[in-house]
Structures are given as C-alpha cells and as structure tokens.
Design a protein around this motif. Structure first.
Motif, PDB file in Angstrom:
ATOM      1  N   ALA A   1     -36.240  -1.122  10.749  1.00 28.58           N
ATOM      2  CA  ALA A   1     -35.952   0.114  11.018  1.00 28.58           C
ATOM      3  C   ALA A   1     -35.537   0.666  12.077  1.00 28.58           C
ATOM      4  CB  ALA A   1     -36.966   0.897  10.475  1.00 28.58           C
ATOM      5  N   PRO A   2     -35.968   0.112  13.286  1.00 30.52           N
ATOM      6  CA  PRO A   2     -35.586   1.058  14.693  1.00 30.52           C
ATOM      7  C   PRO A   2     -34.273   0.918  14.941  1.00 30.52           C
ATOM      8  CG  PRO A   2     -37.902  -0.654  14.925  1.00 30.52           C
ATOM      9  CD  PRO A   2     -37.127  -0.789  13.442  1.00 30.52           C
ATOM     10  N   GLU A   3     -33.532  -0.035  15.080  1.00 30.97           N
ATOM     11  CA  GLU A   3     -32.085   0.089  15.642  1.00 30.97           C
ATOM     12  C   GLU A   3     -31.232   0.566  14.499  1.00 30.97           C
ATOM     13  OE1 GLU A   3     -30.745  -3.480  17.134  1.00 30.97           O
ATOM     14  OE2 GLU A   3     -32.159  -3.668  18.664  1.00 30.97           O
ATOM     15  N   ALA A   4     -31.685   0.031  13.093  1.00 28.29           N
ATOM     16  CA  ALA A   4     -30.717   0.337  12.087  1.00 28.29           C
ATOM     17  C   ALA A   4     -30.739   1.832  12.077  1.00 28.29           C
ATOM     18  CB  ALA A   4     -31.036  -0.368  10.764  1.00 28.29           C
ATOM     19  N   LEU A   5     -31.882   2.527  11.858  1.00 28.23           N
ATOM     20  CA  LEU A   5     -32.119   3.882  11.209  1.00 28.23           C
ATOM     21  C   LEU A   5     -31.621   5.019  12.741  1.00 28.23           C
ATOM     22  CD1 LEU A   5     -34.790   3.979   9.204  1.00 28.23           C
ATOM     23  CD2 LEU A   5     -32.761   3.960   8.596  1.00 28.23           C
ATOM     24  N   GLN A   6     -31.524   4.406  13.883  1.00 22.97           N
ATOM     25  CA  GLN A   6     -31.439   5.296  15.181  1.00 22.97           C
ATOM     26  C   GLN A   6     -29.932   5.816  15.180  1.00 22.97           C
ATOM     27  OE1 GLN A   6     -32.360   3.262  18.805  1.00 22.97           O
ATOM     28  NE2 GLN A   6     -31.257   5.098  20.088  1.00 22.97           N
ATOM     29  N   ILE A   7     -29.880   7.070  15.250  1.00 28.15           N
ATOM     30  CA  ILE A   7     -28.597   7.893  15.710  1.00 28.15           C
ATOM     31  C   ILE A   7     -28.503   7.859  16.932  1.00 28.15           C
ATOM     32  CG2 ILE A   7     -27.385   9.710  15.049  1.00 28.15           C
ATOM     33  CD1 ILE A   7     -28.958  10.233  12.470  1.00 28.15           C
ATOM     34  N   SER A   8     -27.769   7.097  17.797  1.00 28.58           N
ATOM     35  CA  SER A   8     -27.668   7.077  19.107  1.00 28.58           C
ATOM     36  C   SER A   8     -27.016   8.354  19.805  1.00 28.58           C
ATOM     37  CB  SER A   8     -27.219   5.637  19.723  1.00 28.58           C
ATOM     38  OG  SER A   8     -25.693   5.513  19.145  1.00 28.58           O
ATOM     39  N   SER A   9     -25.977   8.866  19.087  1.00 29.06           N
ATOM     40  CA  SER A   9     -25.337  10.023  19.545  1.00 29.06           C
ATOM     41  C   SER A   9     -24.865  10.908  18.325  1.00 29.06           C
ATOM     42  CB  SER A   9     -23.827   9.727  20.238  1.00 29.06           C
ATOM     43  OG  SER A   9     -23.191   8.874  19.485  1.00 29.06           O
ATOM     44  N   VAL A  10     -24.639  12.114  18.387  1.00 32.44           N
ATOM     45  CA  VAL A  10     -24.336  13.109  17.078  1.00 32.44           C
ATOM     46  C   VAL A  10     -23.278  12.529  16.563  1.00 32.44           C
ATOM     47  CG1 VAL A  10     -24.050  15.284  16.579  1.00 32.44           C
ATOM     48  CG2 VAL A  10     -25.768  14.672  18.096  1.00 32.44           C
ATOM     49  N   PRO A  11     -22.881  12.235  15.456  1.00 31.95           N
ATOM     50  CA  PRO A  11     -21.570  11.599  14.886  1.00 31.95           C
ATOM     51  C   PRO A  11     -20.772  12.906  14.526  1.00 31.95           C
ATOM     52  CG  PRO A  11     -23.141  11.604  13.232  1.00 31.95           C
ATOM     53  CD  PRO A  11     -23.808  11.899  14.385  1.00 31.95           C
ATOM     54  N   GLU A  12     -19.509  12.834  14.492  1.00 31.39           N
ATOM     55  CA  GLU A  12     -18.670  13.753  14.071  1.00 31.39           C
ATOM     56  C   GLU A  12     -18.650  14.197  12.701  1.00 31.39           C
ATOM     57  OE1 GLU A  12     -14.457  14.001  16.983  1.00 31.39           O
ATOM     58  OE2 GLU A  12     -15.116  11.782  16.121  1.00 31.39           O
ATOM     59  N   LEU A  13     -18.885  12.973  11.730  1.00 30.91           N
ATOM     60  CA  LEU A  13     -18.954  13.081  10.482  1.00 30.91           C
ATOM     61  C   LEU A  13     -20.305  12.576   9.974  1.00 30.91           C
ATOM     62  CD1 LEU A  13     -15.445  12.066   9.191  1.00 30.91           C
ATOM     63  CD2 LEU A  13     -16.111  14.549   9.600  1.00 30.91           C
ATOM     64  N   LEU A  14     -21.184  13.179   9.241  1.00 27.35           N
ATOM     65  CA  LEU A  14     -22.421  12.568   8.652  1.00 27.35           C
ATOM     66  C   LEU A  14     -22.319  12.917   6.836  1.00 27.35           C
ATOM     67  CD1 LEU A  14     -25.119  11.477   9.065  1.00 27.35           C
ATOM     68  CD2 LEU A  14     -25.934  14.134   9.348  1.00 27.35           C
ATOM     69  N   ILE A  15     -22.457  11.574   6.528  1.00 25.35           N
ATOM     70  CA  ILE A  15     -22.122  11.582   5.137  1.00 25.35           C
ATOM     71  C   ILE A  15     -23.739  11.304   4.523  1.00 25.35           C
ATOM     72  CG2 ILE A  15     -21.070  10.587   3.127  1.00 25.35           C
ATOM     73  CD1 ILE A  15     -18.837   9.650   5.049  1.00 25.35           C
ATOM     74  N   LEU A  16     -23.977  12.187   3.535  1.00 23.97           N
ATOM     75  CA  LEU A  16     -25.303  12.299   2.948  1.00 23.97           C
ATOM     76  C   LEU A  16     -25.338  12.285   1.453  1.00 23.97           C
ATOM     77  CD1 LEU A  16     -27.244  14.179   5.718  1.00 23.97           C
ATOM     78  CD2 LEU A  16     -27.260  11.525   5.519  1.00 23.97           C
ATOM     79  N   PRO A  17     -24.928  11.494   0.628  1.00 28.06           N
ATOM     80  CA  PRO A  17     -24.949  11.589  -0.764  1.00 28.06           C
ATOM     81  C   PRO A  17     -26.152  12.079  -1.345  1.00 28.06           C
ATOM     82  CG  PRO A  17     -24.719   9.212  -0.407  1.00 28.06           C
ATOM     83  CD  PRO A  17     -24.598   9.889   1.069  1.00 28.06           C
ATOM     84  N   SER A  18     -26.343  12.993  -2.140  1.00 30.74           N
ATOM     85  CA  SER A  18     -27.673  13.385  -2.796  1.00 30.74           C
ATOM     86  C   SER A  18     -27.489  13.900  -4.141  1.00 30.74           C
ATOM     87  CB  SER A  18     -28.093  14.435  -1.741  1.00 30.74           C
ATOM     88  OG  SER A  18     -29.176  14.884  -2.357  1.00 30.74           O
ATOM     89  N   ASP A  19     -28.466  13.833  -4.781  1.00 32.19           N
ATOM     90  CA  ASP A  19     -28.576  14.495  -6.024  1.00 32.19           C
ATOM     91  C   ASP A  19     -28.622  16.152  -5.774  1.00 32.19           C
ATOM     92  OD1 ASP A  19     -28.897  12.038  -7.425  1.00 32.19           O
ATOM     93  OD2 ASP A  19     -30.946  12.156  -7.755  1.00 32.19           O
ATOM     94  N   ILE A  20     -28.941  16.539  -5.015  1.00 35.19           N
ATOM     95  CA  ILE A  20     -29.106  18.066  -4.498  1.00 35.19           C
ATOM     96  C   ILE A  20     -27.176  18.366  -4.633  1.00 35.19           C
ATOM     97  CG2 ILE A  20     -28.893  19.893  -2.740  1.00 35.19           C
ATOM     98  CD1 ILE A  20     -31.610  18.319  -1.964  1.00 35.19           C
ATOM     99  N   LYS A  21     -26.821  19.817  -4.986  1.00 38.66           N
ATOM    100  CA  LYS A  21     -25.438  20.157  -5.138  1.00 38.66           C
ATOM    101  C   LYS A  21     -24.703  19.902  -3.992  1.00 38.66           C
ATOM    102  CE  LYS A  21     -23.141  24.536  -6.186  1.00 38.66           C
ATOM    103  NZ  LYS A  21     -22.565  24.187  -7.682  1.00 38.66           N
ATOM    104  N   TYR A  22     -23.676  19.321  -4.306  1.00 39.13           N
ATOM    105  CA  TYR A  22     -22.430  18.817  -3.357  1.00 39.13           C
ATOM    106  C   TYR A  22     -22.156  19.879  -2.219  1.00 39.13           C
ATOM    107  CZ  TYR A  22     -19.595  21.970  -6.606  1.00 39.13           C
ATOM    108  OH  TYR A  22     -19.392  23.080  -7.051  1.00 39.13           O
TER     109      TYR A  22
END
Length: 593
Positions: free
Chosen positions: A516-537
């Motif tokens: 988890a440590p390296e793979a989950l880290q967001i080192s800088s704020v991305p321009e696009l963040l894609i988070l698919p979810s069951d919650i409404k689009y």
C-alpha cells in the motif's frame, strides 16, 4: 422556519417544484423530529443520492418516501441535540442499480443507424472464433435482450462546457463513410506514461504482517506531522494525552472507540509512537463549527486537555500545504525526476488538448454475458476517435449472477480473452497506431488477482467514495458555503494524499499493507481524478490546499465518476471528455450508453 428551509434548499443547489406543499411538509418534519432546516436539507441530500434522482428538484411526490427515510435515520436523542452534526452509515448510501428513468428532454447525441451502425459493430464480430459458444457474436445477433431493445441511446445526462461552441458542436447525421474518412485522416496522438507501483508479476500478495500495518499507519502520521511543521505554520506536535491547561498542537489519526460507527461520543485521536507512544485520547468537538471526519483520517488538532482524558479541539487542520513536497522522504534522484515530470506536464498542458472516453464496469448486463454495453461503447469510440480510452474494471464481474452460480462453461480467463480482450484488440487494430487504451482491473474481477492496490495511473477502481460515505461524520456551518457532500468526500482523498485513506478498510477490500505505501500515495494533486462508484455519476471541479506562509495556495482538480456502463439488465453511463489543460477549458459529458 419555512423561509429558512427554502433558503437551505436553494443554498444546496435544489429547487422546489410545488413550493408551498413541500415547505409545509418539511416544516412538520422539523417539528416532529426536532430537526434544524439545515438537517432536513442534509437528509434530503442523502435521500436524493439513494434514489439516484436525475435532477436537483424537490418534488411533492417524493415526500412520502422522504418521510420514511427520516424515520429510519433517527439515531438517538444525543444526535438530535446537535443541529449541525450529521452521521452516515452504509445503509444511507446503499445504491441499488435500478434502471434510471430516461429524461426525454435530454440532448440525444447522433447515433449510428442502419448501414453505419452495422459497419461499426461488424469489426467486433468474433463469431468465427467462437461458433457454437454461448458467448459468440452469432448468438448475440439472434437474442433479444432488454439492453438491445432500449429506446434512447447515448443521451447526455450531464454536461460541463467551457469550450467555444464551434469546438463542441455535435453532428446529428453521419454518412456510412465518415468512420473510414476519420480513420484515414492523421490524428494527434497523446503521449502516455503509466507509473506502475503495484505488485510485480509473480509477487506474493496478502502476506502482509501486523508490522506492515503498523508501519503504514505510523508513517502516514509522521509524514503529515513533518509536512505541517515544515510549513512554518504549526509548532512541533505534542502528546495530546498529557494533561495541560495551555493550547497544544497534535497530529494523529481519527479512530472509533469500539466496533460501531463514528460519532461525536466515540471519536478518538491516535498520535504517533514518537510523540505519545501511540496513545489514544477522546476528542471534544463542541468548539468546531465545521468538520468532516472518517476513521483513518490523519489530521492536525489545536486544543487543550485540562483533565488528561479529553482533548478539547479548537482548530482542525485536515490538509497539507501544497508548497510542502509530499515526497519528503524520497531520495534526491527520485525527487528530481518527479519535479521534471510535473514541470513537463505543466508546460505541455498549456498548449495541447486531450480527448478521452472513460467507462467503468460492469461491461455486461446481469441477465447475460454478451457484453453488449462494451460492444456499443467501442462502436461509439470508433465514431468519436478519442485520443485515449480508459476502461476500468470489473470486466468479468464476480458479482454477476452467472459467475456467482458457476453456470458458465468456460474459465473466467477464457471469457475475458475471447469476449473482452478480443473486442478491445479489434478496436485498436481498426483505429490504428494513434489510438491509446488503458485497462485497469478491479478487485471484483473474477479472472484477476484479488488484491488491492494494483496499478496507479491516476484513478482507483475500489469504490472509495461509497466507503467514505458510510463512515463519515460531519458538521456543516449554517451560514457557510453551500454543502456539496460528494465534493467533500472526493477532496478528502486529495487532502490525505492517498487513494484509500480509510482505516480500517471496508469489508470486502483485500488490502495488502505491504504493497500500500507507494501504490496508494498521491505524490501531487492530479489534473484528473477518476473514481468510479455506485454513487450517482458526476463531474466536479475540486479545490484543495490552503494557506502557506501567509499566501493562499489552491490547486484545482477535475474529479470524474463515470458511473457504471451496465446497470442491472439495462445500460448505464460513461464520460466523454475534451480537456485543454485547465478546468476552465474543458467539455465533459456524462452519456448513457
């Protein structure tokens, strides 16, 4: 009170259909359940998300259902006394994948018809490879399915358009030869760099030890503390469990006292081993007018602990100043590489544009394994010719009825190879070398390794938004800005600089803390963040950051939830995006398949 209720609805972006009747009923609800106007609107927001209503309109026809929601929402007298406190559970965000009611007033994109439609769909015909199999394209053409008989196709459900009209015009009619002409014409290709920090081939996973879990949590707390001190805005953290009359600054992780959901009576702060030996102390939140907490969140707290048993919080710091590098513990060579990458990205984003289509699985409906939604999505992409097509799993969904019952006559890997991968390969071969495609697996994929995290390329296929929704506790300022809960949840991911900041992880998430440590880290704020979810689009522009050395530093990020391409026996949604380096120069459309 009715005027206050109306003002709260308008502040949160809702309009009232039958205003007089709705306000009377909401007034009655407030009196009967001892609710503040801000509470009734917050409860409506949860009900609105649960029902997946298409428009931000409060209708009188929904009031009976809303009353039942309010009756189920009551969690005790202690919560009722705090008018601004909102607690959420997974029951509140249980998104049933029902077919959405189509809005006939929505814009319908030009869809391939007649010969044109047949021309585009034929390139994915793999029947010559799969004759006699229940998954073959020959069988597809003979079956009549609910998805195949739907009326409206490619309906725009939501749109953000910041580009000139001439650049976003949509052609309503298309000649059969248009696809061939588009394919022959030279296209701009985008450069794609995928940073892999997930498991290597042959890696042993889910062998993480208690020590790995401890180190991950301890290092997150220490990293946040170091960054906040380095900003020169905060003093060195102290032990919050020691009795002190003076105000102190502490950094720690939010925990729950017990197995239940987080609330104002069970919230604890666990500091680092370095500063407090890992001790936990109860948090008193009465002095905070605005907050949003969830288990696993790392925060800074200013306050005092006169008794030694309870830290009375007076100020909350839930972000790291953007001027402080998030990769403070990286070696100099890696820091320089990251700086060069960020600089190159900023230089290129100003002068180039990228077009993409984003879709998240499931890619087939629950009544069959024909993968009709995927086939039609690829046909749409063939017509639109995006520079980048992003497909996020699950592809072979372990929750699919036929997969769960074991009634398929092929292995999961064979289904993936013969159905999904063959269609994708046909698409790439047809489109030529200018087309780029990224496929990202999910922990719900039956044919893939059951481990999280897997690949980091600016998105997360685990439904972190839904998981945070079920654990969050928040208080909204009555006189504050309009409350947008989905933006708040997505901003937590950027503020915590982690694709999965929730701890303990939700049930069913096979979290491997050794990966988890390296793979989950967001080192800088991305321009696009894609988070698919069951919650409404949704497509939302987030702002993250705060003051650093007296200067306001905010960075914006476009957060995209494309929804699910297949929903039950019907079609779902995907996102088409044209991005020119800034949220102010983009066109984003949520489109039903």
């Amino acid at each position: 009170m009715e005027e206050e209720i109306k003002a709260e609805f308008l502040k949160s972006g809702f309009t009232l259909d039958e205003e007089e009747e709705i306000l009377k009923k909401c007034h009655t609800f407030c009196v009967n359940y001892c609710l503040h106007p801000s509470d009734i609107v917050s409860s409506w927001e949860v009900y609105y998300l649960n029902r997946q209503l298409d428009e931000p309109v409060v209708r009188d026809a929904e009031m009976d259902g809303f009353l039942g929601h309010l009756q189920n929402e009551q969690v005790g007298e202690g919560v009722k006394k705090d008018a601004g406190l909102h607690l959420y559970s997974f029951k509140d965000v249980d998104m049933v994948l029902d077919a959405e009611v189509e809005d006939t007033n929505n814009v319908i994109l030009g869809t391939p018809t007649g010969k044109s439609e047949k021309h585009h769909l034929d390139i994915y015909d793999s029947s010559h490879k799969m004759k006699g199999n229940i998954y073959s394209s020959e069988r597809k053409s003979k079956l009549v399915t609910p998805f195949g008989t739907r009326s409206n196709k490619f309906v725009v459900k939501f749109n953000i358009d910041n580009l000139p009209t001439t650049e976003t015009a949509i052609e309503d009619h298309e000649n059969p030869e248009d696809g061939i002409i588009k394919r022959i014409q030279p296209q701009k290709s985008c450069s794609l760099v995928v940073h892999r920090s997930g498991p290597e081939p042959g890696c042993r996973f889910l062998y993480d030890r208690i020590e790995d879990r401890f180190n991950v949590l301890e290092n997150r707390i220490k990293k946040h503390a170091t960054a906040l001190v380095a900003s020169s805005l905060y003093e060195e953290p102290m032990d919050p469990s020691i009795a002190s009359q003076r105000s102190i600054f502490a950094v720690g992780m939010i925990c729950c006292d017990g197995e239940g959901h987080l609330n104002d009576k069970s919230i604890l702060l666990q500091s680092s081993v370095e500063h407090s030996g890992g001790q936990r102390v109860r948090l008193e939140l009465n002095k905070l007018s605005l907050f949003s907490f969830f288990p696993g969140q790392v925060v800074g707290i200013k306050g005092n602990n006169p008794s030694g048993h309870c830290l009375i919080a007076s100020e909350l710091v839930d972000y790291i100043p953007l001027s402080i590098a998030a990769d403070m513990d990286l070696p100099p060579a890696k820091k320089q590489a990251l700086d060069d990458e960020i600089q190159a990205t900023h230089l290129s984003s100003a002068s180039t544009e990228i077009t993409m289509i984003i879709a998240a699985g499931p890619f087939t409906t629950t009544d069959n394994l024909l993968f009709e939604p995927l086939s039609e999505l690829l046909a749409y992409a063939t017509r639109k010719s995006p520079q980048l097509l992003i497909l996020l799993g699950p592809f072979i969904d372990s929750e699919h009825p036929q997969i769960k019952k074991g009634t398929v006559d092929l292995s999961f890997d064979d289904i993936f190879q013969s159905e999904v991968l063959r269609m994708v390969q046909d698409y790439l071969e047809y489109m030529g070398p200018s087309a780029q495609l990224v496929m990202i697996p999910s922990v719900r994929d039956a044919h893939h390794d059951f481990v999280f995290p897997q690949v980091k390329i600016g998105c997360c296929t685990v439904d972190i938004l839904k998981h945070l929704s079920g654990e969050e506790m928040s208080r909204h300022s009555v006189e504050g800005k309009p409350n947008d809960r989905l933006s708040r949840l997505a901003t937590h991911i950027l503020s915590q600089q982690s694709f999965y900041p929730l701890y303990p992880p939700a049930e069913g998430v096979p979290m491997d803390f050794s990966l988890a440590p390296e793979a989950l880290q967001i080192s800088s704020v991305p321009e696009l963040l894609i988070l698919p979810s069951d919650i409404k689009y949704f497509v939302k522009v987030l702002s993250v950051g705060g003051t650093s050395k007296g200067e306001e530093q905010m960075k914006r990020c476009v957060c995209i939830n494309p929804g699910r391409l297949a929903k039950g026996e019907g079609g779902g949604t995907f996102v088409e995006l044209k991005y020119q380096g800034s949220p102010d120069k983009m066109n984003a459309s949520v489109i039903s398949i």
